[in-house]
Design a protein around this motif. Sequence first.
Motif, PDB file in Angstrom:
ATOM      1  N   SER B  18       0.836  -1.207   0.000  1.00  0.00           N
ATOM      2  CA  SER B  18       0.000   0.000   0.000  1.00  0.00           C
ATOM      3  C   SER B  18       0.862   1.245   0.000  1.00  0.00           C
ATOM      4  N   LEU B  19       1.946   1.224   0.814  1.00  0.00           N
ATOM      5  CA  LEU B  19       2.845   2.386   0.838  1.00  0.00           C
ATOM      6  C   LEU B  19       3.499   2.585  -0.523  1.00  0.00           C
ATOM      7  N   ILE B  22       1.060   4.379  -3.006  1.00  0.00           N
ATOM      8  CA  ILE B  22       0.827   5.822  -2.913  1.00  0.00           C
ATOM      9  C   ILE B  22       2.108   6.630  -3.058  1.00  0.00           C
ATOM     10  N   PHE B  87       3.930  15.074  -4.607  1.00  0.00           N
ATOM     11  CA  PHE B  87       3.033  15.366  -3.480  1.00  0.00           C
ATOM     12  C   PHE B  87       2.671  16.853  -3.466  1.00  0.00           C
ATOM     13  N   ILE B  88       1.546  17.155  -2.810  1.00  0.00           N
ATOM     14  CA  ILE B  88       1.194  18.556  -2.623  1.00  0.00           C
ATOM     15  C   ILE B  88       2.134  19.158  -1.583  1.00  0.00           C
ATOM     16  N   TRP B  91       1.998  18.164   2.436  1.00  0.00           N
ATOM     17  CA  TRP B  91       1.873  16.724   2.718  1.00  0.00           C
ATOM     18  C   TRP B  91       2.075  16.346   4.181  1.00  0.00           C
ATOM     19  N   GLY B  94      -1.272  15.955   5.883  1.00  0.00           N
ATOM     20  CA  GLY B  94      -1.968  14.708   5.528  1.00  0.00           C
ATOM     21  C   GLY B  94      -1.453  13.536   6.333  1.00  0.00           C
ATOM     22  N   VAL B  95      -0.118  13.449   6.477  1.00  0.00           N
ATOM     23  CA  VAL B  95       0.461  12.350   7.244  1.00  0.00           C
ATOM     24  C   VAL B  95       0.049  12.440   8.713  1.00  0.00           C
ATOM     25  N   LEU B  97      -2.673  13.771   9.881  1.00  0.00           N
ATOM     26  CA  LEU B  97      -4.080  13.358   9.934  1.00  0.00           C
ATOM     27  C   LEU B  97      -4.190  11.839   9.956  1.00  0.00           C
ATOM     28  N   GLY B  98      -3.394  11.183   9.110  1.00  0.00           N
ATOM     29  CA  GLY B  98      -3.409   9.721   9.060  1.00  0.00           C
ATOM     30  C   GLY B  98      -3.013   9.112  10.390  1.00  0.00           C
ATOM     31  N   ILE B 101      -5.819   9.368  12.855  1.00  0.00           N
ATOM     32  CA  ILE B 101      -6.894   8.385  12.635  1.00  0.00           C
ATOM     33  C   ILE B 101      -6.477   7.025  13.183  1.00  0.00           C
ATOM     34  N   ILE B 102      -5.191   6.654  12.983  1.00  0.00           N
ATOM     35  CA  ILE B 102      -4.692   5.372  13.498  1.00  0.00           C
ATOM     36  C   ILE B 102      -4.836   5.318  15.023  1.00  0.00           C
ATOM     37  N   VAL B 105      -8.468   4.755  15.985  1.00  0.00           N
ATOM     38  CA  VAL B 105      -8.886   3.361  15.810  1.00  0.00           C
ATOM     39  C   VAL B 105      -8.288   2.493  16.909  1.00  0.00           C
TER      40      VAL B 105
END
Lengths: 100, 168
Positions: B18-19, B22, B87-88, B91, B94-95, B97-98, B101-102, B105
């Motif tokens: 997955s890494l 992206i 990347f924008i 970035w 975004g990381v 934020l990820g 979220i982890i 969870v």
Amino acid sequence: MVPLDWYIGLSAVIFVIGVVGFIIRRNILIMLMSVELMLNSVNISLVAFSHYLQDLRGQIFVFFIITVAAAEAAIGLAILVALFKNKAAVHTDEITEMKG
Amino acid sequence: MLPNLFFGYFAIVMVVLSLLIITRRNPVHSVLWMLVLFFHIAGLYLFLNAEFLAAVQVILYAGAILVLFLFVIMMLNLKEEITAERFIGEWPIGVALGISIIMLVYFALSKFIQGPVGQYTIEAINKETHTKTIGRVLYTEYLFPFEIASLILLIAIVGAIVLAKKRG
């Protein structure tokens, strides 16, 4: 027997990688692939729940998610083709027609 | 022990793939890594006794959706793509934020309590094959959603043709 938590953790990690990919990449094609990644991670957790709760509903939902993912990929790529025809741009920061 | 090792292999390989998807510069490489990822997901489905879904995963995702992606990549300007910025500028947000979220969870998972189990044990499914069992549930309990799914596919066909055809 592998604990159910491991599957949910794996699914969450792949989902987050999809989210991050969707946010940070400039290429719309990779962004669409990140959406597919997110849908697949949800499928993993649904199948794992279905197996551990001994209920087939999760797998039926995966079936529908795959259907919707196919439709979404077709429509998304058609939008990409139309966009490329009109503007020859695939990077999100080059597309500013809607002044967003 | 052996199932845990098996799962560990799948988990590590899937996260790495997955890494790779992206972060690769060339979209064709991303699509090919995604093909490997979909085969691993199909393997995980087999591990979870969902052989029909494993077959559907390979046929639909690896066979249909990725080919669609490859067709569209042929239209892109790959030479420009390889030299362009990946990347924008923002970035790290975004990381971050990820990662948040982890964490969310992780905390939710520590409070997770498994619900009551249903009637479809592995023995019951093996008695009359997985495909037959899933087909019976799909065509009785979920007949109406199944019809709606056919409508969604019809809209996708019409929409794709309308969007991608030449304006005339």
